[in-house]
Design an enzyme around this catalytic site. Structure first.
Site, short mmCIF file in Angstrom:
data_model
loop_
_atom_site.label_atom_id
_atom_site.label_comp_id
_atom_site.label_asym_id
_atom_site.label_seq_id
_atom_site.Cartn_x
_atom_site.Cartn_y
_atom_site.Cartn_z
N LYS A 105 0.80 -1.23 0.00
CA LYS A 105 0.00 0.00 0.00
C LYS A 105 0.84 1.28 0.00
O LYS A 105 0.59 2.19 -0.79
CB LYS A 105 -0.89 -0.05 1.25
CG LYS A 105 -1.84 1.08 1.41
CD LYS A 105 -2.86 0.72 2.48
CE LYS A 105 -2.21 0.40 3.83
NZ LYS A 105 -1.84 1.57 4.59
N ARG A 113 12.49 -10.28 10.76
CA ARG A 113 11.80 -9.61 11.86
C ARG A 113 10.65 -10.49 12.36
O ARG A 113 10.02 -11.19 11.59
CB ARG A 113 11.21 -8.28 11.38
CG ARG A 113 12.26 -7.19 11.21
CD ARG A 113 11.64 -5.94 10.65
NE ARG A 113 10.29 -5.72 11.18
CZ ARG A 113 9.42 -4.83 10.71
NH1 ARG A 113 9.74 -4.10 9.67
NH2 ARG A 113 8.23 -4.69 11.24
#
Ligand SMILES: [Zn+2]
Length: 217
Positions: free
Chosen positions: A13, A156
């Site tokens: 996005k 992560r």
């Protein structure tokens, strides 16, 4: 043209919004960014928000909407139009937004879970400089080593499949009512992503084609 872009975490996005910003000459507006900027500039509003920000608490809706109102009434924004990224997240925020501006179109990114998981779970971040790589699409020259600084690449916690699934679930749960709120009020440009390896520029062209068809360009 004033637009809002919706899309699940990992849908790209932010990247899409940045490309649209350049292509359309409109301004990308992220409430997170403008809150940070107001705090850095130490404005009246910034001072009111600093405490919440420092404590890691959410800045209350009424202050965020004030900051947003101030920002989009600046001549540059008013003339060029904007694309809102990451806001509104709730119906009260959407209602408050409708009182300060007119939104012309909702750009809704529909990205299947498997594509998001595929994309994010292949992501590796540099421990030193935070550069982002993708073990499938943007491979580092040497496995596990950052091209830019030689730092160690790691995955992560946020990019692990089980965590991604949960983030998508939370997004859907939060956003569904907001999308429902806008249905019938504001036209939707629906974009369906069906392959993980199409460059964002190509997808943005498809979105632009839709906006053109709808008469916005
Ligand atoms: Zn690095």
């Amino acid at each position: 043209m004033n637009a809002i872009i919706f899309g699940p975490p990992g849908s790209g996005k932010g990247t899409y919004a940045s490309i649209l910003e350049k292509k359309l000459g409109i301004v990308k507006v992220s409430t997170g960014d403008i809150v940070r900027e107001e705090i850095e500039k130490n404005t009246e509003l910034g001072k009111r928000m600093k405490d919440y920000h420092d404590k890691g608490e959410l800045v209350p809706d009424d202050i965020v909407i004030e900051v947003l109102k101030k920002r989009i009434s600046e001549p540059d924004y008013a003339e060029r139009g904007f694309i809102l990224d990451g806001y509104p997240r709730t119906i009260p925020q959407a209602e408050a937004l409708s009182k300060i501006t007119k939104i012309d179109v909702i750009i809704n990114l529909n990205v299947p879970d498997w594509i998001i998981i595929e994309r994010l779970s292949n992501r590796r971040t540099c421990r030193e400089c935070e550069a982002i790589f993708n073990v499938k699409y943007v491979k580092p020259k040497i496995e596990g080593v950052c091209d830019k600084c030689g730092g160690e690449l790691f995955q992560r916690e946020d990019d692990k499949p089980e965590v991604i699934r949960e983030r998508i679930r939370v997004y859907q749960e939060q956003t569904r009512p907001v999308l429902e709120y806008y249905k019938g009020k504001i036209p939707f440009a629906e974009f369906v992503c069906d392959s993980p390896d199409i460059p964002p520029e190509v997808n943005v062209e498809i979105i632009l084609g839709k906006l053109k068809k709808m008469g916005f360009l």
